[in-house]
Design a protein around this motif. Structure first.
Motif, PDB file in Angstrom:
ATOM      1  N   GLY A  67     -29.966  83.642  39.378  1.00  0.00           N
ATOM      2  CA  GLY A  67     -29.667  85.028  40.577  1.00  0.00           C
ATOM      3  C   GLY A  67     -28.278  85.867  39.911  1.00  0.00           C
ATOM      4  N   GLU A  68     -28.842  86.950  41.127  1.00  0.00           N
ATOM      5  CA  GLU A  68     -28.220  88.309  40.909  1.00  0.00           C
ATOM      6  C   GLU A  68     -28.108  88.263  42.695  1.00  0.00           C
ATOM      7  OE1 GLU A  68     -30.048  91.300  39.547  1.00  0.00           O
ATOM      8  OE2 GLU A  68     -31.609  91.305  40.657  1.00  0.00           O
ATOM      9  N   ALA A  69     -26.456  89.465  42.158  1.00  0.00           N
ATOM     10  CA  ALA A  69     -26.085  89.595  43.536  1.00  0.00           C
ATOM     11  C   ALA A  69     -25.779  91.045  43.439  1.00  0.00           C
ATOM     12  CB  ALA A  69     -25.113  89.132  44.385  1.00  0.00           C
ATOM     13  N   MET A  70     -25.870  92.443  44.170  1.00  0.00           N
ATOM     14  CA  MET A  70     -25.574  93.607  44.139  1.00  0.00           C
ATOM     15  C   MET A  70     -25.522  93.542  44.942  1.00  0.00           C
ATOM     16  SD  MET A  70     -26.166  93.647  40.379  1.00  0.00           S
ATOM     17  CE  MET A  70     -25.856  95.672  40.483  1.00  0.00           C
ATOM     18  N   ILE A  71     -24.392  95.460  45.088  1.00  0.00           N
ATOM     19  CA  ILE A  71     -24.316  96.332  46.915  1.00  0.00           C
ATOM     20  C   ILE A  71     -24.381  97.192  46.182  1.00  0.00           C
ATOM     21  CG2 ILE A  71     -22.935  96.370  47.784  1.00  0.00           C
ATOM     22  CD1 ILE A  71     -21.334  93.738  47.417  1.00  0.00           C
ATOM     23  N   ASN A  72     -25.027  98.221  46.751  1.00  0.00           N
ATOM     24  CA  ASN A  72     -25.281  99.850  47.080  1.00  0.00           C
ATOM     25  C   ASN A  72     -24.516 100.521  47.693  1.00  0.00           C
ATOM     26  OD1 ASN A  72     -26.696  99.675  44.161  1.00  0.00           O
ATOM     27  ND2 ASN A  72     -28.659  98.968  45.248  1.00  0.00           N
ATOM     28  N   ASN A  73     -24.450 101.534  47.779  1.00  0.00           N
ATOM     29  CA  ASN A  73     -23.345 102.319  48.715  1.00  0.00           C
ATOM     30  C   ASN A  73     -24.230 103.540  48.348  1.00  0.00           C
ATOM     31  OD1 ASN A  73     -22.490 104.433  50.166  1.00  0.00           O
ATOM     32  ND2 ASN A  73     -20.515 104.625  48.994  1.00  0.00           N
ATOM     33  N   ARG A  74     -24.564 104.332  49.421  1.00  0.00           N
ATOM     34  CA  ARG A  74     -25.712 105.450  49.191  1.00  0.00           C
ATOM     35  C   ARG A  74     -25.468 106.436  50.375  1.00  0.00           C
ATOM     36  NH1 ARG A  74     -26.910 109.982  47.933  1.00  0.00           N
ATOM     37  NH2 ARG A  74     -29.138 110.448  47.087  1.00  0.00           N
ATOM     38  N   PHE A  81     -27.676  93.504  48.122  1.00  0.00           N
ATOM     39  CA  PHE A  81     -29.241  92.679  47.377  1.00  0.00           C
ATOM     40  C   PHE A  81     -28.763  90.891  47.123  1.00  0.00           C
ATOM     41  CE2 PHE A  81     -30.205  97.418  46.917  1.00  0.00           C
ATOM     42  CZ  PHE A  81     -31.049  97.529  47.700  1.00  0.00           C
ATOM     43  N   TYR A  82     -29.330  90.412  47.498  1.00  0.00           N
ATOM     44  CA  TYR A  82     -28.766  89.009  46.409  1.00  0.00           C
ATOM     45  C   TYR A  82     -30.725  88.172  46.430  1.00  0.00           C
ATOM     46  CZ  TYR A  82     -27.883  88.266  51.617  1.00  0.00           C
ATOM     47  OH  TYR A  82     -27.682  87.519  52.925  1.00  0.00           O
ATOM     48  N   GLU A  83     -30.205  87.528  45.494  1.00  0.00           N
ATOM     49  CA  GLU A  83     -31.376  85.744  45.163  1.00  0.00           C
ATOM     50  C   GLU A  83     -30.767  85.369  44.756  1.00  0.00           C
ATOM     51  OE1 GLU A  83     -36.116  86.549  45.882  1.00  0.00           O
ATOM     52  OE2 GLU A  83     -35.490  87.860  43.714  1.00  0.00           O
ATOM     53  N   TRP A  84     -30.680  83.838  45.667  1.00  0.00           N
ATOM     54  CA  TRP A  84     -30.502  82.641  44.729  1.00  0.00           C
ATOM     55  C   TRP A  84     -30.881  81.290  44.630  1.00  0.00           C
ATOM     56  CZ3 TRP A  84     -26.504  83.838  40.883  1.00  0.00           C
ATOM     57  CH2 TRP A  84     -25.665  84.841  41.248  1.00  0.00           C
ATOM     58  N   PRO A 109     -33.702  77.141  47.581  1.00  0.00           N
ATOM     59  CA  PRO A 109     -34.612  77.835  46.710  1.00  0.00           C
ATOM     60  C   PRO A 109     -34.949  79.218  47.278  1.00  0.00           C
ATOM     61  CG  PRO A 109     -35.721  76.167  48.208  1.00  0.00           C
ATOM     62  CD  PRO A 109     -34.044  76.164  48.834  1.00  0.00           C
ATOM     63  N   ASN A 110     -33.384  79.445  48.446  1.00  0.00           N
ATOM     64  CA  ASN A 110     -34.361  81.012  48.816  1.00  0.00           C
ATOM     65  C   ASN A 110     -33.349  81.360  49.898  1.00  0.00           C
ATOM     66  OD1 ASN A 110     -33.759  78.844  50.429  1.00  0.00           O
ATOM     67  ND2 ASN A 110     -35.867  80.070  52.509  1.00  0.00           N
ATOM     68  N   LEU A 111     -31.968  81.362  49.008  1.00  0.00           N
ATOM     69  CA  LEU A 111     -30.555  82.338  49.701  1.00  0.00           C
ATOM     70  C   LEU A 111     -31.338  83.643  49.271  1.00  0.00           C
ATOM     71  CD1 LEU A 111     -28.134  82.632  50.368  1.00  0.00           C
ATOM     72  CD2 LEU A 111     -27.017  81.722  48.725  1.00  0.00           C
ATOM     73  N   SER A 112     -31.459  84.438  49.790  1.00  0.00           N
ATOM     74  CA  SER A 112     -31.252  86.111  50.298  1.00  0.00           C
ATOM     75  C   SER A 112     -31.202  86.511  51.148  1.00  0.00           C
ATOM     76  CB  SER A 112     -32.643  86.642  49.491  1.00  0.00           C
ATOM     77  OG  SER A 112     -34.040  86.498  50.221  1.00  0.00           O
ATOM     78  N   GLU A 113     -30.885  87.982  50.916  1.00  0.00           N
ATOM     79  CA  GLU A 113     -31.153  88.455  51.830  1.00  0.00           C
ATOM     80  C   GLU A 113     -32.060  88.575  53.122  1.00  0.00           C
ATOM     81  OE1 GLU A 113     -32.909  91.810  49.302  1.00  0.00           O
ATOM     82  OE2 GLU A 113     -31.425  90.360  48.622  1.00  0.00           O
TER      83      GLU A 113
END
Length: 313
Positions: A67-74, A81-84, A109-113
């Protein structure tokens, strides 16, 4: 230009040590995937789950982290965003027979935000241990999984409170910290001379309907080796006509009140059912994640769970 500490803060250019991303206005993105994989190992490997009178279970290895994990600052707001998909290898020491080999795995199977820690599934399997092993498996499945969910909550808290701290950049007289983040300047806003457009925009702003976002759409077609009736029940579990499903759909991370529309059409073929999904109103930066999510977490799961990947008899 107003001086520091004077005037409307929306129009003040702060004095910044790094001279970039004033007032955290631009979109900054930080990749948290590598950090997350190391965090999972620190959290899970070596942890124990004890059931008095039965066994002490030890997590020996995090064998899969997909999976992946991202953090955005706007504009000063952090978006996660994370999905593992995780797999943990465990071994158990029986209190009445410590030498007996008891081991298995736990898959998340469903570790996400999209899910709170308490909503994350923990699927337990046994690879060795016989009847006592089955008892350990049942303990983990009914009670022990809560300790795993507690560790997942620790990960979520650490991601938001520790790893994301330097995405909100320092203001005057504060130092900065280097990180693996990318900042993207916001595009200039084009002025319009059309008074109707300006008035409409102003009216929408007054209604506080949220931010305006760029959206996309896509269509997918899948074939299932089953009847349309069977597939419809698998998707809805309701006794209704088996041709079309229409629903509003969103990720929890999307702006409040923003929903996409999902339309699923089913066509009965001679030896299979053709499913076509059309989804509109997807935030453009979430298009690929949404498209892949349907394929990985819905279509493939349905085929495996219900056996719809095999030929009709």
């Amino acid at each position: 230009m107003a001086k520091w500490g004077e005037g409307d803060p929306r129009w003040i250019v702060e004095e910044r040590p790094d001279a970039t991303n004033v007032n955290n206005w631009h979109w900054c993105e930080k990749n948290a995937s590598g950090w997350s994989k190391e965090k999972f190992k620190l959290l899970f490997e070596g942890m124990t789950i004890d059931e008095p009178g039965l066994a002490k279970v030890t997590i020996k290895e995090v064998s899969k982290t997909e999976g992946e994990a991202m953090i955005n600052n706007r504009k000063g707001k952090l978006i996660y965003f994370y999905e593992w998909v995780l797999k943990l290898e465990w071994e158990a020491s029986l209190y009445e027979d410590p030498k007996k080999e008891v081991k298995g795995a736990m898959e998340i199977p469903n570790l996400s935000e999209e899910n709170d820690a308490s909503e994350v599934d923990v699927n337990v399997s046994l690879s060795a241990g016989g009847s006592k092993g089955e008892q350990v498996k049942e303990f983990l499945r009914k009670k022990g999984y809560k300790d795993i969910q507690d560790k997942i909550q620790e990960y979520i808290v650490a991601l938001k409170r520790e790893y994301a701290t330097d995405l909100i950049l320092p203001t005057k007289d504060q130092a900065t910290t280097k990180s693996d983040k990318t900042c993207i300047n916001s595009p200039p806003v084009e002025k319009s001379t059309n008074i109707n457009v300006i008035n409409t925009t102003n009216n929408l702003d007054k209604l506080d309907l949220g931010c305006k976002i760029s959206t996309s759409s896509f269509t997918q077609t899948q074939n299932f080796k089953c009847t349309a009736d069977d597939l419809y029940r698998a998707l809805t579990q309701r006794e209704v006509p088996n041709k079309r499903i229409t629903q509003n759909w969103r990720f929890r991370s999307w702006p409040n009140g923003h929903y996409s529309e999902v339309v699923i059409d089913l066509v009965q073929k001679e030896d299979q059912t053709e499913l076509t999904l059309t989804q509109t109103g997807i935030p453009s930066n979430d298009l690929e994640r949404t498209r892949e999510g349907w394929r990985n977490y819905y279509w493939e799961s349905i085929k495996r769970t219900f056996g719809f990947g095999t030929m009709l008899i």
